[in-house]
Design an enzyme around this catalytic site. Sequence first.
Site, PDB file in Angstrom:
ATOM      1  N   ASN A 111      44.143  13.792  -9.385  1.00 34.21           N
ATOM      2  CA  ASN A 111      44.423  12.360  -9.377  1.00 34.21           C
ATOM      3  C   ASN A 111      45.430  11.985 -10.460  1.00 34.21           C
ATOM      4  O   ASN A 111      45.427  12.567 -11.539  1.00 34.21           O
ATOM      5  CB  ASN A 111      43.120  11.566  -9.537  1.00 34.21           C
ATOM      6  CG  ASN A 111      42.176  11.850  -8.384  1.00 34.21           C
ATOM      7  OD1 ASN A 111      42.581  12.383  -7.349  1.00 34.21           O
ATOM      8  ND2 ASN A 111      40.908  11.511  -8.562  1.00 34.21           N
ATOM      9  N   HIS A 128      48.502  17.097 -11.066  1.00 31.82           N
ATOM     10  CA  HIS A 128      49.581  16.440 -10.308  1.00 31.82           C
ATOM     11  C   HIS A 128      50.215  15.306 -11.109  1.00 31.82           C
ATOM     12  O   HIS A 128      50.777  14.362 -10.537  1.00 31.82           O
ATOM     13  CB  HIS A 128      49.048  15.934  -8.954  1.00 31.82           C
ATOM     14  CG  HIS A 128      48.564  17.031  -8.071  1.00 31.82           C
ATOM     15  ND1 HIS A 128      47.779  16.809  -6.976  1.00 31.82           N
ATOM     16  CD2 HIS A 128      48.742  18.369  -8.137  1.00 31.82           C
ATOM     17  CE1 HIS A 128      47.495  17.972  -6.400  1.00 31.82           C
ATOM     18  NE2 HIS A 128      48.060  18.931  -7.069  1.00 31.82           N
ATOM     19  N   SER A 208      40.008  17.061  -0.183  1.00 34.66           N
ATOM     20  CA  SER A 208      40.013  17.625   1.179  1.00 34.66           C
ATOM     21  C   SER A 208      40.286  19.122   1.139  1.00 34.66           C
ATOM     22  O   SER A 208      40.101  19.805   2.139  1.00 34.66           O
ATOM     23  CB  SER A 208      41.087  16.917   2.014  1.00 34.66           C
ATOM     24  OG  SER A 208      42.348  17.010   1.364  1.00 34.66           O
ATOM     25  N   PRO A 233      31.357  13.552   1.374  1.00 34.74           N
ATOM     26  CA  PRO A 233      30.658  13.161   2.605  1.00 34.74           C
ATOM     27  C   PRO A 233      31.124  13.981   3.802  1.00 34.74           C
ATOM     28  O   PRO A 233      30.394  14.155   4.768  1.00 34.74           O
ATOM     29  CB  PRO A 233      31.023  11.697   2.784  1.00 34.74           C
ATOM     30  CG  PRO A 233      31.535  11.247   1.467  1.00 34.74           C
ATOM     31  CD  PRO A 233      32.115  12.445   0.804  1.00 34.74           C
TER      32      PRO A 233
HETATM   33  N1  APR Z   1      33.134  10.471  -2.755  1.00 30.61           N
HETATM   34  C1  APR Z   1      33.424  11.791  -2.567  1.00 30.61           C
HETATM   35  N2  APR Z   1      34.369  12.228  -1.671  1.00 30.61           N
HETATM   36  C2  APR Z   1      35.022  11.291  -0.956  1.00 30.61           C
HETATM   37  C3  APR Z   1      34.772   9.902  -1.094  1.00 30.61           C
HETATM   38  C4  APR Z   1      33.776   9.509  -2.044  1.00 30.61           C
HETATM   39  N3  APR Z   1      33.485   8.240  -2.240  1.00 30.61           N
HETATM   40  N4  APR Z   1      35.598   9.220  -0.250  1.00 30.61           N
HETATM   41  C5  APR Z   1      36.351  10.164   0.394  1.00 30.61           C
HETATM   42  N5  APR Z   1      35.997  11.399  -0.027  1.00 30.61           N
HETATM   43  C6  APR Z   1      36.589  12.686   0.363  1.00 30.61           C
HETATM   44  C7  APR Z   1      37.170  12.740   1.756  1.00 30.61           C
HETATM   45  O1  APR Z   1      36.180  13.157   2.676  1.00 30.61           O
HETATM   46  C8  APR Z   1      38.278  13.783   1.603  1.00 30.61           C
HETATM   47  O2  APR Z   1      37.774  15.081   1.856  1.00 30.61           O
HETATM   48  O3  APR Z   1      37.683  12.880  -0.515  1.00 30.61           O
HETATM   49  C9  APR Z   1      38.679  13.666   0.129  1.00 30.61           C
HETATM   50  C10 APR Z   1      40.036  13.033  -0.133  1.00 30.61           C
HETATM   51  O4  APR Z   1      41.005  13.903   0.389  1.00 30.61           O
HETATM   52  P1  APR Z   1      42.570  13.546   0.238  1.00 30.61           P
HETATM   53  O5  APR Z   1      42.787  12.143   0.578  1.00 30.61           O
HETATM   54  O6  APR Z   1      43.288  14.602   0.984  1.00 30.61           O
HETATM   55  O7  APR Z   1      42.837  13.662  -1.335  1.00 30.61           O
HETATM   56  P2  APR Z   1      43.065  14.966  -2.233  1.00 30.61           P
HETATM   57  O8  APR Z   1      42.305  16.131  -1.724  1.00 30.61           O
HETATM   58  O9  APR Z   1      42.861  14.569  -3.623  1.00 30.61           O
HETATM   59  O10 APR Z   1      44.650  15.223  -1.981  1.00 30.61           O
HETATM   60  C11 APR Z   1      45.245  16.267  -2.695  1.00 30.61           C
HETATM   61  O11 APR Z   1      47.414  15.613  -1.894  1.00 30.61           O
HETATM   62  O12 APR Z   1      48.662  13.842  -1.299  1.00 30.61           O
HETATM   63  C12 APR Z   1      48.524  14.798  -2.250  1.00 30.61           C
HETATM   64  O13 APR Z   1      49.139  14.777  -4.530  1.00 30.61           O
HETATM   65  C13 APR Z   1      48.248  14.201  -3.616  1.00 30.61           C
HETATM   66  O14 APR Z   1      46.616  14.895  -5.283  1.00 30.61           O
HETATM   67  C14 APR Z   1      46.813  14.644  -3.913  1.00 30.61           C
HETATM   68  C15 APR Z   1      46.673  15.892  -3.072  1.00 30.61           C
END
Ligand code: APR
Length: 272
Positions: A111, A128, A208, A233
Amino acid sequence: MNTAAPMPSMPPGLPTLLKNARRIAVLTGAGMSAESGIPTFRGTRNGLWARFDPTELATPGAFLRDPPLVWAWYAWRTQVVTRAQPNAGHRALAQLVRRPGVERVSVVTQNVDDLHERAGSEDVVHLHGSLFTPRCFDCGLPHRMEDAESAPWSAEPVERLEPPRCVRCGGRIRPGVVWFGEALPQGPWRRAMAAVTEADLLLVVGTSGVVQPAAGLADLARDRGRPVVVINPDAMAGMAPGDVHWRATAAQALPLLLRTCSAAEQEDQRRP
Ligand code: APR
């Protein structure tokens, strides 16, 4: 994310895993900040990449093509983060290090917000980058944001906003985040690998698991026979059969995990 939904029960062995952990590494993603009102990137219709095109906003080429478009978008994200507050999950992680017997809790985050730090976590690695460390695109000089350079609040990103200029070379200031196609900064990456390598437990919260090399940190822990606990979740890409998966949200699960462990410790102390 409806946190009022009945919370899936805690995987049975989890409190013991946490109780026995001395050095804990926590890999977090956008889901960690979702309950603070900061949109995630994927997985929902409101995900940022469902609403905005990353090739137009999150690559060096996009910035070169249209600096005001890119700067406006990050200025908006910075405002959203500045107005947000750490949630119960961030606060629980910050308290984890104070548990008896815990030597270290290293937060390794994807984040670009500052909610872990605002919640009180001191050992935080930003893989990042950060929205709060802009620098010159040309010479790399860090840029101190002047208040005047901040756009008035708007719920949606303004179309275009001219980025400030570098005081040293006059180049355009860029957001301090890592864009697609850019390598991760080496210092934070090495710290992240060391934290996971030295940890005896890895918590993976709200990611994710689709973006490398960050997602590969879980493999590093597995290869060392360390337990990997996923708090999400939904399913996370690349999960292994041995992983513990708690289908709960960050703000639901982490405070309960902390309370459960503290209760167990008090119980231990009462036992003759
Ligand atoms: N608590 C826990 N997990 C959650 C919640 C919550 N309240 N809400 C959503 N999630 C989960 C979703 O199910 C999903 O698997 O968080 C994940 C978010 O995934 P992404 O949106 O893909 O975010 P992230 O994995 O951090 O992305 C990685 O991608 O876009 C680039 O640089 C950006 O750092 C980022 C990287």
